[in-house]
Motif scaffolding. Structure first.
Motif, PDB file in Angstrom:
ATOM      1  N   THR A  27       0.836  -1.204   0.000  1.00 35.67           N
ATOM      2  CA  THR A  27       0.000   0.000   0.000  1.00 35.67           C
ATOM      3  C   THR A  27       0.871   1.255   0.000  1.00 35.67           C
ATOM      4  N   SER A  28       1.999   1.190   0.709  1.00 42.18           N
ATOM      5  CA  SER A  28       2.933   2.313   0.709  1.00 42.18           C
ATOM      6  C   SER A  28       3.570   2.500  -0.666  1.00 42.18           C
ATOM      7  N   ILE A  29       3.957   1.396  -1.308  1.00 37.45           N
ATOM      8  CA  ILE A  29       4.568   1.460  -2.637  1.00 37.45           C
ATOM      9  C   ILE A  29       3.616   2.098  -3.635  1.00 37.45           C
ATOM     10  N   PHE A  30       2.368   1.649  -3.665  1.00 40.34           N
ATOM     11  CA  PHE A  30       1.398   2.189  -4.620  1.00 40.34           C
ATOM     12  C   PHE A  30       1.083   3.655  -4.328  1.00 40.34           C
ATOM     13  N   SER A  31       0.834   3.988  -3.077  1.00 39.60           N
ATOM     14  CA  SER A  31       0.449   5.364  -2.749  1.00 39.60           C
ATOM     15  C   SER A  31       1.582   6.348  -3.022  1.00 39.60           C
ATOM     16  N   SER A  32       2.827   5.902  -2.846  1.00 41.36           N
ATOM     17  CA  SER A  32       3.969   6.796  -3.070  1.00 41.36           C
ATOM     18  C   SER A  32       4.080   7.231  -4.526  1.00 41.36           C
ATOM     19  N   LYS A  33       3.467   6.469  -5.423  1.00 44.62           N
ATOM     20  CA  LYS A  33       3.491   6.798  -6.853  1.00 44.62           C
ATOM     21  C   LYS A  33       2.133   7.307  -7.356  1.00 44.62           C
ATOM     22  N   GLY A  34       1.233   7.617  -6.423  1.00 43.98           N
ATOM     23  CA  GLY A  34      -0.047   8.189  -6.804  1.00 43.98           C
ATOM     24  C   GLY A  34      -1.095   7.192  -7.230  1.00 43.98           C
ATOM     25  N   TYR A  35      -0.961   5.944  -6.793  1.00 38.72           N
ATOM     26  CA  TYR A  35      -1.928   4.901  -7.117  1.00 38.72           C
ATOM     27  C   TYR A  35      -2.529   4.346  -5.815  1.00 38.72           C
ATOM     28  N   LEU A  83     -16.766  -6.282  -8.952  1.00 41.49           N
ATOM     29  CA  LEU A  83     -16.726  -6.633 -10.370  1.00 41.49           C
ATOM     30  C   LEU A  83     -15.286  -6.561 -10.882  1.00 41.49           C
ATOM     31  N   PRO A  84     -14.599  -7.708 -11.011  1.00 45.47           N
ATOM     32  CA  PRO A  84     -13.203  -7.710 -11.449  1.00 45.47           C
ATOM     33  C   PRO A  84     -12.963  -6.993 -12.774  1.00 45.47           C
ATOM     34  N   ALA A  85     -13.969  -6.938 -13.643  1.00 47.92           N
ATOM     35  CA  ALA A  85     -13.795  -6.245 -14.918  1.00 47.92           C
ATOM     36  C   ALA A  85     -13.589  -4.749 -14.730  1.00 47.92           C
ATOM     37  N   THR A  86     -13.897  -4.215 -13.544  1.00 45.29           N
ATOM     38  CA  THR A  86     -13.735  -2.778 -13.281  1.00 45.29           C
ATOM     39  C   THR A  86     -12.482  -2.487 -12.453  1.00 45.29           C
ATOM     40  N   TRP A  87     -11.674  -3.502 -12.203  1.00 46.61           N
ATOM     41  CA  TRP A  87     -10.463  -3.295 -11.416  1.00 46.61           C
ATOM     42  C   TRP A  87      -9.409  -2.604 -12.287  1.00 46.61           C
ATOM     43  N   HIS A  88      -8.879  -1.490 -11.807  1.00 48.56           N
ATOM     44  CA  HIS A  88      -7.883  -0.716 -12.553  1.00 48.56           C
ATOM     45  C   HIS A  88      -6.473  -1.263 -12.363  1.00 48.56           C
ATOM     46  N   TYR A  89      -6.087  -1.470 -11.131  1.00 48.56           N
ATOM     47  CA  TYR A  89      -4.727  -1.912 -10.817  1.00 48.56           C
ATOM     48  C   TYR A  89      -4.714  -2.498  -9.421  1.00 48.56           C
ATOM     49  N   GLY A  90      -3.636  -3.180  -9.100  1.00 50.79           N
ATOM     50  CA  GLY A  90      -3.520  -3.762  -7.770  1.00 50.79           C
ATOM     51  C   GLY A  90      -2.405  -4.785  -7.725  1.00 50.79           C
ATOM     52  N   VAL A  91      -2.449  -5.580  -6.664  1.00 53.68           N
ATOM     53  CA  VAL A  91      -1.418  -6.605  -6.490  1.00 53.68           C
ATOM     54  C   VAL A  91      -2.023  -7.777  -5.724  1.00 53.68           C
ATOM     55  N   HIS A  92      -1.653  -8.958  -6.129  1.00 50.90           N
ATOM     56  CA  HIS A  92      -2.192 -10.202  -5.577  1.00 50.90           C
ATOM     57  C   HIS A  92      -1.076 -10.955  -4.856  1.00 50.90           C
ATOM     58  N   TYR A  93      -1.405 -11.585  -3.734  1.00 50.46           N
ATOM     59  CA  TYR A  93      -0.424 -12.407  -3.017  1.00 50.46           C
ATOM     60  C   TYR A  93      -1.107 -13.660  -2.505  1.00 50.46           C
ATOM     61  N   ASP A  94      -0.542 -14.794  -2.845  1.00 47.19           N
ATOM     62  CA  ASP A  94      -1.024 -16.070  -2.327  1.00 47.19           C
ATOM     63  C   ASP A  94       0.080 -16.679  -1.473  1.00 47.19           C
ATOM     64  N   MET A  95      -0.146 -16.715  -0.163  1.00 45.44           N
ATOM     65  CA  MET A  95       0.879 -17.204   0.755  1.00 45.44           C
ATOM     66  C   MET A  95       1.221 -18.666   0.511  1.00 45.44           C
ATOM     67  N   ALA A  96       0.214 -19.457   0.144  1.00 47.99           N
ATOM     68  CA  ALA A  96       0.439 -20.897  -0.013  1.00 47.99           C
ATOM     69  C   ALA A  96       1.378 -21.206  -1.169  1.00 47.99           C
ATOM     70  N   THR A  97       1.231 -20.494  -2.282  1.00 47.79           N
ATOM     71  CA  THR A  97       2.094 -20.749  -3.432  1.00 47.79           C
ATOM     72  C   THR A  97       3.262 -19.771  -3.518  1.00 47.79           C
ATOM     73  N   ARG A  98       3.295 -18.801  -2.577  1.00 48.79           N
ATOM     74  CA  ARG A  98       4.394 -17.833  -2.508  1.00 48.79           C
ATOM     75  C   ARG A  98       4.506 -17.006  -3.792  1.00 48.79           C
ATOM     76  N   GLU A  99       3.360 -16.666  -4.343  1.00 42.88           N
ATOM     77  CA  GLU A  99       3.351 -15.892  -5.588  1.00 42.88           C
ATOM     78  C   GLU A  99       2.750 -14.512  -5.363  1.00 42.88           C
ATOM     79  N   VAL A 100       3.419 -13.502  -5.899  1.00 39.07           N
ATOM     80  CA  VAL A 100       2.918 -12.127  -5.927  1.00 39.07           C
ATOM     81  C   VAL A 100       2.702 -11.751  -7.390  1.00 39.07           C
ATOM     82  N   CYS A 101       1.627 -11.038  -7.673  1.00 41.52           N
ATOM     83  CA  CYS A 101       1.398 -10.600  -9.052  1.00 41.52           C
ATOM     84  C   CYS A 101       0.850  -9.174  -9.065  1.00 41.52           C
ATOM     85  N   PHE A 102       1.610  -8.248  -9.628  1.00 40.76           N
ATOM     86  CA  PHE A 102       1.163  -6.876  -9.843  1.00 40.76           C
ATOM     87  C   PHE A 102       0.380  -6.815 -11.150  1.00 40.76           C
ATOM     88  N   PHE A 103      -0.646  -5.958 -11.217  1.00 38.40           N
ATOM     89  CA  PHE A 103      -1.409  -5.817 -12.458  1.00 38.40           C
ATOM     90  C   PHE A 103      -1.911  -4.393 -12.631  1.00 38.40           C
TER      91      PHE A 103
END
Length: 248
Positions: A27-35, A83-103
């Motif tokens: 949240t700090s990373i995104f807000s620092s760049k105006g997102y 409604l996922p079709a209206t999502w502009h940007y964000g980041v996903h984290y799944d602890m079980a698979t240890r995957e992060v995905c920015f979009f």
């Protein structure tokens, strides 16, 4: 802003953190760049799905005694959080698979998005190392989502998901010098960086054949950016070397 429903994404494999410190950091990373990030979406132990505002989630956090079981956790900005079709940007984290995905939706401009990804990755990995990562493009107007740039050389998405299956975690959590595929941009670990290709250290092999650029993006990870026209030939080399886990 009118969304294109085409997403530019960057996945990172092998990231380990708890939800709360990860959430504070991104949240700090995104807000620092105006997102600003406004909403969260998650599964509770993969059994119950919830979405709510980030503000409400944080207010109820002291009563959230199952925080370590909030899997498939996404924090994002949307016109309508449900409604996922209206999502502009964000980041996903799944602890079980240890995957992060920015979009990001492509409407935000590819150059700006890539600059943000590089900044975000460098900040996220300041005090951690990861196994790898890759840039990809996704058309979400296609039912189920379609990775429009993940079919460069006989890629098999199902094969990759089998690697990530819990029964195969010894493989997935020990990628070593292996890759899902070779992409326009790739996050490399020390195992990748120290590998030899055609008897040359990877960095020398890349330089010799003008196969892109290597940039140290954090203390223990590198960003390998590849010209599009070289992807096919590089993919064949790595496929023949047995290093592509998501390719038939």
């Amino acid at each position: 802003m009118e969304l294109t429903h085409e997403k530019i994404c960057f996945a990172i494999d092998g990231y380990i953190n708890d939800i709360c410190p990860w959430l504070e950091k991104v949240t700090s990373i995104f807000s620092s760049k105006g997102y600003p990030l406004k909403s969260v979406s998650y599964d509770i132990n993969y059994e119950r799905f919830e979405r709510k505002s980030l503000k409400l989630f944080m207010e109820r956090l002291p009563q959230q005694n199952n925080i370590d079981k909030l899997f498939s956790f996404t924090v994002y900005y949307a016109d309508n959080q449900n409604l996922p079709a209206t999502w502009h940007y964000g980041v996903h984290y799944d602890m079980a698979t240890r995957e992060v995905c920015f979009f990001f939706d492509k409407s935000y401009g590819e150059n700006k998005i890539l600059d943000f990804f590089h900044y975000a990755i460098s900040q996220l990995l300041i005090d951690v190392k990861v196994d790898g990562g890759y840039l990809f493009y996704e058309d979400i107007s296609y039912i189920g989502g379609r990775h429009t740039t993940q079919n460069l050389y006989r890629e098999n998405g199902q094969k990759w998901w089998e690697v990530k299956n819990p029964r195969n975690r010894d493989i997935y959590f020990n990628l070593g010098n292996r890759y899902r595929h070779i992409y326009l941009q790739n996050i490399l670990s020390g195992d990748h960086y120290n590998d030899t290709i055609e008897r040359l250290p990877l960095s020398e092999w890349i330089s010799k054949y003008s196969y892109g650029t290597l940039q140290k993006i954090s203390e223990k990870n590198w960003l390998w950016t590849i010209p599009r026209e070289e992807l096919y030939d590089i993919g064949i080399v790595f496929y023949n070397k047995g290093l592509l886990l998501g390719v038939d």
